[in-house]
Design a protein around this motif. Structure first.
Motif, mmCIF file in Angstrom:
data_model
loop_
_atom_site.group_PDB
_atom_site.id
_atom_site.type_symbol
_atom_site.label_atom_id
_atom_site.label_comp_id
_atom_site.label_asym_id
_atom_site.label_seq_id
_atom_site.Cartn_x
_atom_site.Cartn_y
_atom_site.Cartn_z
ATOM 1 N N VAL A 67 0.845 -1.198 0.000
ATOM 2 C CA VAL A 67 0.000 0.000 0.000
ATOM 3 C C VAL A 67 0.877 1.244 0.000
ATOM 4 C CG1 VAL A 67 -1.710 1.313 1.328
ATOM 5 C CG2 VAL A 67 -1.970 -1.165 1.063
ATOM 6 N N ASP A 68 1.944 1.234 0.788
ATOM 7 C CA ASP A 68 2.847 2.392 0.819
ATOM 8 C C ASP A 68 3.450 2.669 -0.549
ATOM 9 O OD1 ASP A 68 2.400 2.869 3.504
ATOM 10 O OD2 ASP A 68 4.213 1.822 4.167
ATOM 11 N N ASP A 69 3.885 1.611 -1.253
ATOM 12 C CA ASP A 69 4.442 1.802 -2.587
ATOM 13 C C ASP A 69 3.387 2.301 -3.568
ATOM 14 O OD1 ASP A 69 7.059 1.209 -1.972
ATOM 15 O OD2 ASP A 69 6.893 -0.887 -2.542
ATOM 16 N N PHE A 70 2.168 1.797 -3.454
ATOM 17 C CA PHE A 70 1.087 2.272 -4.319
ATOM 18 C C PHE A 70 0.811 3.747 -4.064
ATOM 19 C CE2 PHE A 70 -3.370 3.348 -4.917
ATOM 20 C CZ PHE A 70 -3.484 3.122 -6.276
ATOM 21 N N LEU A 71 0.759 4.141 -2.800
ATOM 22 C CA LEU A 71 0.512 5.551 -2.478
ATOM 23 C C LEU A 71 1.636 6.432 -3.014
ATOM 24 C CD1 LEU A 71 -0.887 5.180 1.141
ATOM 25 C CD2 LEU A 71 -2.168 5.703 -0.951
ATOM 26 N N HIS A 72 2.870 5.946 -2.943
ATOM 27 C CA HIS A 72 4.001 6.696 -3.492
ATOM 28 C C HIS A 72 3.890 6.793 -5.015
ATOM 29 C CE1 HIS A 72 8.010 8.365 -3.742
ATOM 30 N NE2 HIS A 72 8.269 7.493 -4.694
ATOM 31 N N LEU A 73 3.516 5.690 -5.655
ATOM 32 C CA LEU A 73 3.325 5.682 -7.104
ATOM 33 C C LEU A 73 2.244 6.680 -7.503
ATOM 34 C CD1 LEU A 73 3.653 4.338 -9.949
ATOM 35 C CD2 LEU A 73 1.895 2.737 -9.218
ATOM 36 N N ARG A 74 1.131 6.653 -6.794
ATOM 37 C CA ARG A 74 0.033 7.574 -7.087
ATOM 38 C C ARG A 74 0.479 9.016 -6.902
ATOM 39 N NH1 ARG A 74 -5.423 7.299 -3.648
ATOM 40 N NH2 ARG A 74 -4.040 8.304 -2.165
ATOM 41 N N TRP A 75 1.233 9.280 -5.853
ATOM 42 C CA TRP A 75 1.740 10.638 -5.597
ATOM 43 C C TRP A 75 2.642 11.089 -6.740
ATOM 44 C CZ3 TRP A 75 6.891 12.066 -4.737
ATOM 45 C CH2 TRP A 75 7.070 13.396 -4.356
ATOM 46 N N ARG A 76 3.530 10.193 -7.209
ATOM 47 C CA ARG A 76 4.440 10.555 -8.297
ATOM 48 C C ARG A 76 3.677 10.847 -9.582
ATOM 49 N NH1 ARG A 76 9.587 6.663 -8.374
ATOM 50 N NH2 ARG A 76 10.007 7.942 -10.197
ATOM 51 N N ILE A 77 2.645 10.067 -9.868
ATOM 52 C CA ILE A 77 1.851 10.301 -11.075
ATOM 53 C C ILE A 77 1.106 11.624 -10.956
ATOM 54 C CG2 ILE A 77 -0.148 9.503 -12.411
ATOM 55 C CD1 ILE A 77 0.808 6.614 -11.794
ATOM 56 N N GLU A 78 0.502 11.867 -9.809
ATOM 57 C CA GLU A 78 -0.310 13.068 -9.636
ATOM 58 C C GLU A 78 0.515 14.346 -9.560
ATOM 59 O OE1 GLU A 78 -2.866 12.251 -6.312
ATOM 60 O OE2 GLU A 78 -4.062 10.843 -7.481
ATOM 61 N N LYS A 79 1.779 14.260 -9.150
ATOM 62 C CA LYS A 79 2.588 15.479 -9.050
ATOM 63 C C LYS A 79 3.128 15.928 -10.402
ATOM 64 C CE LYS A 79 7.343 14.219 -8.200
ATOM 65 N NZ LYS A 79 8.499 14.617 -7.474
ATOM 66 N N GLU A 80 3.068 15.056 -11.405
ATOM 67 C CA GLU A 80 3.524 15.432 -12.742
ATOM 68 C C GLU A 80 2.580 16.442 -13.366
ATOM 69 O OE1 GLU A 80 4.018 12.081 -15.278
ATOM 70 O OE2 GLU A 80 5.674 11.289 -14.112
ATOM 71 N N PRO A 81 3.137 17.381 -14.131
ATOM 72 C CA PRO A 81 2.253 18.301 -14.858
ATOM 73 C C PRO A 81 1.374 17.513 -15.821
ATOM 74 C CG PRO A 81 4.556 19.009 -14.989
ATOM 75 C CD PRO A 81 4.543 17.643 -14.366
ATOM 76 N N LYS A 82 0.178 17.971 -16.013
ATOM 77 C CA LYS A 82 -0.751 17.292 -16.925
ATOM 78 C C LYS A 82 -0.141 17.223 -18.324
ATOM 79 C CE LYS A 82 -3.951 16.718 -13.938
ATOM 80 N NZ LYS A 82 -3.832 15.527 -13.156
ATOM 81 N N ASN A 83 -0.410 16.115 -19.010
ATOM 82 C CA ASN A 83 0.045 15.867 -20.377
ATOM 83 C C ASN A 83 1.552 15.704 -20.502
ATOM 84 O OD1 ASN A 83 -2.627 16.053 -21.340
ATOM 85 N ND2 ASN A 83 -2.449 18.277 -21.361
ATOM 86 N N HIS A 84 2.267 15.483 -19.409
ATOM 87 C CA HIS A 84 3.708 15.267 -19.481
ATOM 88 C C HIS A 84 4.087 13.905 -18.920
ATOM 89 C CE1 HIS A 84 3.574 19.647 -19.915
ATOM 90 N NE2 HIS A 84 4.663 19.469 -20.616
ATOM 91 N N HIS A 85 3.166 12.971 -18.922
ATOM 92 C CA HIS A 85 3.406 11.672 -18.308
ATOM 93 C C HIS A 85 4.481 10.848 -18.996
ATOM 94 C CE1 HIS A 85 0.231 12.234 -15.532
ATOM 95 N NE2 HIS A 85 -0.729 12.165 -16.420
ATOM 96 N N HIS A 86 4.765 11.096 -20.233
ATOM 97 C CA HIS A 86 5.638 10.196 -20.976
ATOM 98 C C HIS A 86 7.033 10.752 -21.214
ATOM 99 C CE1 HIS A 86 2.129 7.769 -21.601
ATOM 100 N NE2 HIS A 86 1.485 8.847 -21.980
#
Length: 104
Positions: A67-86
């Protein structure tokens, strides 16, 4: 705590179950946007889920990470600027930081 089985999930979202067998608290459910499925950080978790659980499972998508790793993963995805995921180099570092369920 809310009963997720009775909750309707908004269009464009899905429910995932996260947790390791030896983790306190067991599996926890989260609602995530479908767009996560296409994110490079998330695809490594999906590949591992396929290895551990296969393609055909009943119920929510189950992710074999803590769960901790998932929450960290989610945080990393959400902190990225929109449309810059790749376009970020650090995407390649994540799989070594996740605690995946080992296949027996």
């Amino acid at each position: 705590m809310q009963d997720y089985r009775k909750m309707k999930v908004k269009k464009g979202w899905l429910v995932v179950e996260v947790g390791l067998e030896d983790e306190d608290g067991g599996l926890q459910r989260f609602t995530i946007p479908i767009s996560y499925l296409y994110h490079p950080l998330f695809t490594s978790v999906l590949e591992k889920a396929h290895e551990v659980y296969g393609y055909y499972t009943v119920g929510p998508l189950r992710l074999p990470c803590s769960v901790d790793d998932f929450l960290h993963l989610r945080w990393r995805i959400e902190k990225e600027p929109k449309n810059h995921h790749h376009h970020h180099q650090y995407h390649h570092n994540l799989p070594t930081t996740l605690s995946f369920h080992s296949c027996s």
